[in-house]
Write a protein that holds these residues in place. Sequence first.
Motif, short mmCIF file in Angstrom:
data_model
loop_
_atom_site.label_atom_id
_atom_site.label_comp_id
_atom_site.label_asym_id
_atom_site.label_seq_id
_atom_site.Cartn_x
_atom_site.Cartn_y
_atom_site.Cartn_z
N VAL A 1 0.33 3.54 6.86
CA VAL A 1 -0.73 3.16 5.74
C VAL A 1 -2.04 3.37 6.63
O VAL A 1 -3.14 3.15 5.86
CB VAL A 1 -0.38 2.06 5.07
N PRO B 1 -0.65 15.18 6.88
CA PRO B 1 -1.33 14.53 5.84
C PRO B 1 -0.44 14.54 4.94
O PRO B 1 -0.42 13.44 4.00
CB PRO B 1 -2.55 15.26 6.36
N THR B 2 0.70 15.65 4.71
CA THR B 2 1.73 15.60 3.39
C THR B 2 3.28 16.30 3.85
O THR B 2 3.32 16.27 5.17
CB THR B 2 1.35 16.93 2.82
N LYS C 1 4.02 7.42 -0.87
CA LYS C 1 4.72 8.09 0.04
C LYS C 1 5.57 7.33 1.00
O LYS C 1 5.71 7.73 1.87
CB LYS C 1 3.25 7.95 1.00
N ARG C 2 5.75 6.00 0.88
CA ARG C 2 6.27 5.08 1.87
C ARG C 2 8.19 5.82 1.09
O ARG C 2 8.79 5.74 2.62
CB ARG C 2 6.26 3.50 1.67
N GLU D 1 2.76 14.81 13.89
CA GLU D 1 2.13 14.19 12.23
C GLU D 1 1.49 15.35 10.97
O GLU D 1 1.47 16.06 11.77
CB GLU D 1 0.73 13.24 12.89
N TRP E 1 0.77 -1.01 -0.29
CA TRP E 1 0.33 0.26 -0.11
C TRP E 1 0.78 1.32 -0.34
O TRP E 1 2.14 0.90 0.53
CB TRP E 1 -0.75 -0.25 1.44
N ASP E 2 0.11 2.03 -0.36
CA ASP E 2 0.79 3.13 -0.80
C ASP E 2 2.32 3.94 -0.43
O ASP E 2 3.58 4.31 -0.15
CB ASP E 2 0.38 4.62 0.34
N SER F 1 -3.16 5.25 9.90
CA SER F 1 -3.24 6.30 9.22
C SER F 1 -3.36 7.19 8.04
O SER F 1 -3.53 8.28 8.73
CB SER F 1 -2.32 7.00 10.93
N ARG F 2 -2.67 6.86 7.31
CA ARG F 2 -2.22 7.43 6.28
C ARG F 2 -1.80 9.02 6.12
O ARG F 2 -2.48 10.16 6.30
CB ARG F 2 -3.75 7.78 5.38
N LYS F 3 -0.47 8.92 7.28
CA LYS F 3 0.08 10.29 7.70
C LYS F 3 0.73 9.92 7.85
O LYS F 3 1.77 8.84 7.98
CB LYS F 3 -0.90 10.60 8.83
N TYR G 1 6.22 6.54 7.50
CA TYR G 1 4.71 7.08 7.06
C TYR G 1 3.70 5.51 7.34
O TYR G 1 3.86 4.55 6.81
CB TYR G 1 4.68 6.72 5.17
#
Length: 96
Positions: free
Chosen positions: A46, A68-69, A26-27, A66, A22-23, A48-50, A44
């Motif tokens: 997965v 989100p981006t 982002k990771r 923390e 996943w992601d 919490s998506r943060k 990152y």
Amino acid sequence: MSREPGRHRIGVQPGQVQPRRWDLAKRAAAAQLDQLEPAWHIAYGVGSRKFTAIAIWQAPKPLRVEAPTIEELREQIREAELGAMPMPADLMVRAS
């Protein structure tokens, strides 16, 4: 109201399930920032998506931020560093 029987029932051989990654982007971004910020551990989540940063330097108190981006995380890291620095008045009190 009957439905197709699922694979999780008695008498059915379990099938091979392919793991999902996943992601990945982002990771990878978190891993890259982790290399650029040696005083912080960046990850990152997965779930919490943060993005999370934990200070690994000797801070007056534990620091964890923390966002989100990745951009917001870098801003919060700088703010946390500034907030953890002793003020000139603090230095004078310690010196006396």
